[in-house]
Scaffold this active site. Structure first.
Site, mmCIF file in Angstrom:
data_model
loop_
_atom_site.group_PDB
_atom_site.id
_atom_site.type_symbol
_atom_site.label_atom_id
_atom_site.label_comp_id
_atom_site.label_asym_id
_atom_site.label_seq_id
_atom_site.Cartn_x
_atom_site.Cartn_y
_atom_site.Cartn_z
ATOM 1 N N ASP A 172 10.918 1.160 3.698
ATOM 2 C CA ASP A 172 10.205 2.339 3.201
ATOM 3 C C ASP A 172 10.011 3.341 4.331
ATOM 4 O O ASP A 172 10.251 3.054 5.500
ATOM 5 C CB ASP A 172 8.893 1.976 2.500
ATOM 6 C CG ASP A 172 7.772 1.582 3.450
ATOM 7 O OD1 ASP A 172 7.982 1.573 4.672
ATOM 8 O OD2 ASP A 172 6.675 1.289 2.972
ATOM 9 N N ASP A 216 8.601 5.334 -2.216
ATOM 10 C CA ASP A 216 9.483 5.559 -1.066
ATOM 11 C C ASP A 216 10.130 4.257 -0.590
ATOM 12 O O ASP A 216 10.618 4.172 0.531
ATOM 13 C CB ASP A 216 8.705 6.207 0.082
ATOM 14 C CG ASP A 216 7.583 5.315 0.594
ATOM 15 O OD1 ASP A 216 6.909 4.666 -0.240
ATOM 16 O OD2 ASP A 216 7.344 5.270 1.807
#
Length: 298
Positions: A172, A216
């Site tokens: 991420d 994300d």
């Protein structure tokens, strides 16, 4: 494994043959057709995807859906012979699971999305786009969570059964909330698309794959890859992010990533347990100062 015998299912299959143009039974792990009745171009013993003129498993493979959810499922496919509705359900025969595909030629339908079926090229393209939308993330263009749920259990099962390595990495973006807060969500979207493009450029085409897990977070699946290969992939992604920092309104945005990973090999872990370990290693990387990776700690 008990051998597959068609005669034990003859009464069941004869009823289906009266309703559908073609009925076939597929072994879902090897993707082999073990029985077919109907279309002469579907050959017993061939790979199930050959009829659709593909060289590998369909992205929207019904057996993945059935294996994950144990439900009936359906899709539409096309080739030069026409357009087909495929309905599928899983059956347990002996100690093995098979997939029954019931196929109906629906080319007689006059219109689909404004295109006449006489122009099968346009129909094929339309159906292909619709099928792709089901498994692709709209923003980044990589696979989505649905595809992860369908494909990853099969990849894990194949790796375990064949004693192959399967490396699963989750990464991420560090401080992604701060990027959104500082530059706005349009900038955040730009960062996500930029990262997705970089990841795709650093893995093997038509062999490895990447999907957006959510927010994300991205998952990268590397086949037959050891820890050395995985570390190299992560380093390449990190270097590319540094060299090609996304720009928003003329300003370079500094983007770094953290990653956690795990190698599936001879161990017999369930997918939920594997993803828990991967997520745990990602969190360890974040706590270690970010812009780093913690791979393959059990």
């Amino acid at each position: 494994m008990e051998p597959f015998r068609v005669k034990d299912l003859e009464s069941y299959l004869s009823g289906l043959n009266r309703i559908f143009d073609t009925v076939r039974i597929v072994e879902p792990v090897l993707k082999k057709v073990v029985y077919v009745e109907g279309d002469s171009k579907m050959i017993q013993g061939s790979s199930c995807y050959e009829f659709w003129h593909r060289k590998s498993t369909c992205d929207n493979c019904l057996s993945r859906t059935l294996s994950q959810h144990k439900l009936s499922s359906s899709k539409i496919e096309c080739n030069e012979d026409g357009m087909f509705l495929i309905m599928a359900t899983s059956i347990i025969f002996g100690d093995s699971e098979y997939m029954v595909e019931m196929i109906k030629n629906i080319s007689f339908i006059d219109e689909i999305y404004g295109q006449t079926c006489s122009d099968m090229t346009e129909v094929v393209e339309t159906i292909s786009r619709l099928n792709e939308k089901l498994i692709k993330d709209e923003l980044t263009g990589v696979y989505n969570r649905r595809h992860i749920n369908q494909r990853l259990p099969k990849d894990i099962h194949y790796a375990m059964e064949n004693q192959k390595k399967l490396s699963i990495m989750m990464l991420d973006i560090d401080n992604f909330k701060e990027i959104n807060d500082s530059y706005g969500h349009m900038a955040g979207d730009l960062v996500l698309k930029n990262l997705a493009e970089i990841i795709q450029s650093k893995i093997r085409i038509n062999y490895d794959w990447v999907a957006r897990f959510g927010g994300d977070e991205f998952i990268i699946i590397l086949k037959n890859a050891d820890s050395k290969v995985c570390n190299k992939v992560i380093r390449n992604i990190q270097s590319a992010l540094k060299e090609k920092a996304p720009k928003y309104k003329g300003e370079n945005m500094e983007v770094t990533i953290s990653a956690g990973g795990y190698i599936v090999e001879n161990n017999k872990k369930e997918i939920d347990e594997i993803l828990f370990i991967v997520d745990k290693n990602l969190n360890l990387a974040k706590r270690s100062g970010k812009n780093t990776a913690v791979l393959f700690c059990d």
